[in-house]
Scaffold this active site. Structure first.
Site, PDB file in Angstrom:
ATOM      1  N   LYS A 147       0.921  -1.125   0.012  1.00 20.29           N
ATOM      2  CA  LYS A 147       0.101  -0.124   0.372  1.00 20.29           C
ATOM      3  C   LYS A 147       1.407   1.202   0.139  1.00 20.29           C
ATOM      4  O   LYS A 147       2.018   1.438   0.603  1.00 20.29           O
ATOM      5  CB  LYS A 147      -0.634  -0.441   1.155  1.00 20.29           C
ATOM      6  CG  LYS A 147      -1.809   0.928   1.491  1.00 20.29           C
ATOM      7  CD  LYS A 147      -3.034   0.785   0.600  1.00 20.29           C
ATOM      8  CE  LYS A 147      -3.940   2.131   0.273  1.00 20.29           C
ATOM      9  NZ  LYS A 147      -3.894   2.668  -0.434  1.00 20.29           N
ATOM     10  N   LYS A 194       4.351   2.420   8.793  1.00 14.74           N
ATOM     11  CA  LYS A 194       3.579   3.246   8.752  1.00 14.74           C
ATOM     12  C   LYS A 194       2.517   1.992   8.923  1.00 14.74           C
ATOM     13  O   LYS A 194       2.015   2.159   9.711  1.00 14.74           O
ATOM     14  CB  LYS A 194       3.542   4.168   7.555  1.00 14.74           C
ATOM     15  CG  LYS A 194       2.785   5.279   7.967  1.00 14.74           C
ATOM     16  CD  LYS A 194       2.408   6.532   6.830  1.00 14.74           C
ATOM     17  CE  LYS A 194       3.336   7.119   6.123  1.00 14.74           C
ATOM     18  NZ  LYS A 194       3.464   7.625   5.202  1.00 14.74           N
ATOM     19  N   LYS A 213       5.662   2.488  -2.525  1.00 19.72           N
ATOM     20  CA  LYS A 213       5.497   3.651  -3.189  1.00 19.72           C
ATOM     21  C   LYS A 213       5.621   3.670  -4.655  1.00 19.72           C
ATOM     22  O   LYS A 213       6.049   3.085  -5.388  1.00 19.72           O
ATOM     23  CB  LYS A 213       6.683   4.679  -2.572  1.00 19.72           C
ATOM     24  CG  LYS A 213       5.848   6.366  -2.471  1.00 19.72           C
ATOM     25  CD  LYS A 213       5.146   6.477  -1.259  1.00 19.72           C
ATOM     26  CE  LYS A 213       4.795   7.854  -0.955  1.00 19.72           C
ATOM     27  NZ  LYS A 213       4.233   7.943   0.088  1.00 19.72           N
ATOM     28  N   THR A 226      -5.181  12.234   6.849  1.00 14.60           N
ATOM     29  CA  THR A 226      -4.111  12.357   7.236  1.00 14.60           C
ATOM     30  C   THR A 226      -3.713  13.866   8.387  1.00 14.60           C
ATOM     31  O   THR A 226      -2.750  13.839   9.712  1.00 14.60           O
ATOM     32  CB  THR A 226      -2.892  12.964   5.966  1.00 14.60           C
ATOM     33  OG1 THR A 226      -3.034  12.166   4.441  1.00 14.60           O
ATOM     34  CG2 THR A 226      -1.158  12.764   6.562  1.00 14.60           C
ATOM     35  N   ASN A 270      -2.526  19.835   0.608  1.00 17.85           N
ATOM     36  CA  ASN A 270      -3.547  19.364   1.157  1.00 17.85           C
ATOM     37  C   ASN A 270      -3.530  18.734   2.824  1.00 17.85           C
ATOM     38  O   ASN A 270      -3.917  18.514   4.157  1.00 17.85           O
ATOM     39  CB  ASN A 270      -3.448  17.190   0.335  1.00 17.85           C
ATOM     40  CG  ASN A 270      -4.903  16.752   0.957  1.00 17.85           C
ATOM     41  OD1 ASN A 270      -6.002  17.817   1.164  1.00 17.85           O
ATOM     42  ND2 ASN A 270      -5.026  15.888   1.444  1.00 17.85           N
TER      43      ASN A 270
HETATM   44  N1  GLU Z   1       0.716   9.192   0.175  1.00 16.15           N
HETATM   45  C1  GLU Z   1       0.161   8.606   2.008  1.00 16.15           C
HETATM   46  C2  GLU Z   1       1.436   8.441   2.528  1.00 16.15           C
HETATM   47  O1  GLU Z   1       2.418   8.669   2.197  1.00 16.15           O
HETATM   48  C3  GLU Z   1      -1.235   8.126   2.077  1.00 16.15           C
HETATM   49  C4  GLU Z   1      -0.718   6.874   1.393  1.00 16.15           C
HETATM   50  C5  GLU Z   1      -2.236   5.541   1.507  1.00 16.15           C
HETATM   51  O2  GLU Z   1      -3.308   6.003   1.915  1.00 16.15           O
HETATM   52  O3  GLU Z   1      -1.656   4.306   0.630  1.00 16.15           O
HETATM   53  O4  GLU Z   1       0.903   8.152   3.694  1.00 16.15           O
END
Ligand code: GLU
Length: 422
Positions: free
Chosen positions: A76, A100, A112, A196, A227
């Site tokens: 993810k 995370k 990513k 977030t 954002n």
């Molecule tokens: N890009 C965001 C992060 O760095 C969200 C990643 C996601 O929702 O999968 O946490």
């Protein structure tokens, strides 16, 4: 470079990940096999994407998708559009995603993606063709049960919508769970856009409480008004924090008495843009303001050895991914300045992505208050868990606690799978 078992491996190691793991192995017993497992990602895919531009020419943009670890579940992580995107950056961000998801205990691994492009130079049509080209290229390696992208720097609901649509065209099936951060109309989750920041507010409240600090007594500076930064400024202002400075890539504004955040938020990007009023400051000045909490909410490598000694904050809340370099982080730890790490502070986004994915799989959609209540609970629990891990060791930093918990969880999953001996 040989890995910890003496094999050269199929790929290069992630330098950032390796440095972080070496630092971790000073306080946590990790075997060579453990380290070898995490020094390089499971899978790296890259492609040059040809995109037809409005003037008829074809431009080619380098792109990446890196799946770091999938022991805990489908990988993810977001997709960013930025001129500085390269393999080592995407490695670092994919590694952080794996940790995370473990910190907030959601059943995902980490990945990513990114495209090396300046999105400001693209028309809407070019942006759409680029987003579709990305998915056409990677459709074979992503999917609702394998790897689930999401927004990141310079991508948002519209890009997610094009990407989902392209994936569905490629596969011939409805598949809303292939991507998160979608518009509500296409199966997005209520509360995802501001998630977030909402999660960051929960973490800052919890941290302030451990110190006996009252939000209304705290001066806060936020670097970044995208954002994450813009919604965070709003949530903190509503909570009574004194947001004294905000900035975007061009520079920032400062008011020692506190900025009128609702007015700044409403006018942002319009003719009434308040970024042209108030006391103008540079991003470097913002980072060294005398505040209680400094919040980098833009991109990585902002607090470095060249400015860390000038910081005058009492604490750092990392809302960007990787905003503090490894050596600057060590400097802050030595000087007793707590850093609430990215993999906890900004995990509200991916946690709500998980909620979106659950809603997509069950076809049952939740109210915004349900999403926010669940998010608050998940973030609060993660904070309390890390607090316990932190208290269990001498002088452990928040980052060490987060890494210990996350790396243990990923390695335990690998062990149960039989990929590392127990
Ligand atoms: N890009 C965001 C992060 O760095 C969200 C990643 C996601 O929702 O999968 O946490």
């Amino acid at each position: 470079m040989r890995n910890d078992l003496g094999y050269r491996g199929t790929d290069t190691v992630c330098e950032f990940c390796s440095a972080e793991l070496d630092r971790l192995s000073e306080v946590e017993l990790l075997t060579d096999r453990d380290l070898a497992m995490l020094r390089q990602p499971r899978r790296r895919v890259n492609a040059n994407l040809p995109v037809r531009m409005d003037d008829g020419s074809v431009a080619v943009f380098p792109s990446f998708r890196i799946q770091y670890n999938s022991a805990r579940g489908p990988t993810k992580g977001g997709i960013r559009y930025h001129p500085d995107v390269d393999e080592s950056e995407v490695d670092q961000l994919a590694f952080l995603m794996a940790l995370k998801c473990a910190v907030v205990d959601i059943p995902f691994g980490g990945a990513k993606g990114g495209v090396q492009v300046d999105p400001n130079g693209l028309s809407v049509g070019e942006r759409e063709r680029l987003s579709r080209a990305y998915i056409a290229e990677y459709a074979d390696v992503i999917g609702p049960e394998t790897d689930i992208p999401a927004p990141d720097v310079n991508t948002g609901p519209q890009v997610m919508a094009w990407m989902m649509d392209e994936y569905e065209q490629q596969t011939g099936e409805h598949a809303p769970g292939v991507i998160t951060g979608k518009p509500l109309e296409l199966g997005g989750s209520r509360g995802r856009t501001s998630a977030t920041s909402f999660g960051g507010r929960v973490i800052l409240d919890a941290f302030a409480e451990t110190r006996g600090w009252e939000p209304t007594d705290l001066d806060v500076a936020i670097q970044g008004f995208g954002n994450v930064g813009s919604y965070l400024a709003t949530f903190l202002h509503e909570r009574g924090y004194n947001v004294v400075a905000v900035s975007n890539a061009q520079g920032g504004i400062y008011d020692a008495d506190g900025l009128d955040i609702p007015a700044v938020f409403d006018g942002y990007g319009t003719e009434d843009d308040l970024f042209v009023t108030g006391e103008q400051i540079t991003n470097d000045e913002l980072l060294t303001l005398d505040v209680d909490v400094l919040i980098p909410a833009a991109i990585e490598d902002q607090i470095t050895m060249s400015n860390v000694a000038d910081l005058r904050t009492e604490a750092v809340l990392e809302m960007a991914n990787g905003p503090t370099t490894t050596d600057a982080d060590a400097y802050l730890a030595d000087h007793g300045i707590p850093v609430i790490p990215d993999i906890l502070a900004n995990a509200g986004g991916v946690t709500t992505s998980y909620f979106e994915w659950v809603q997509n799989s069950s076809n049952e959609y939740w109210s915004k208050s349900k999403v926010q209540n669940k998010l608050e609970e998940q973030m609060q629990t993660a904070f309390e868990d890390l607090h316990e891990v932190k208290q269990a060791g001498d002088d452990r930093s928040w980052r060490q606690a987060a890494y210990i918990r996350a790396v243990d969880s990923v390695l335990d999953a690998e062990k149960f799978r039989g990929n590392i001996s127990r």
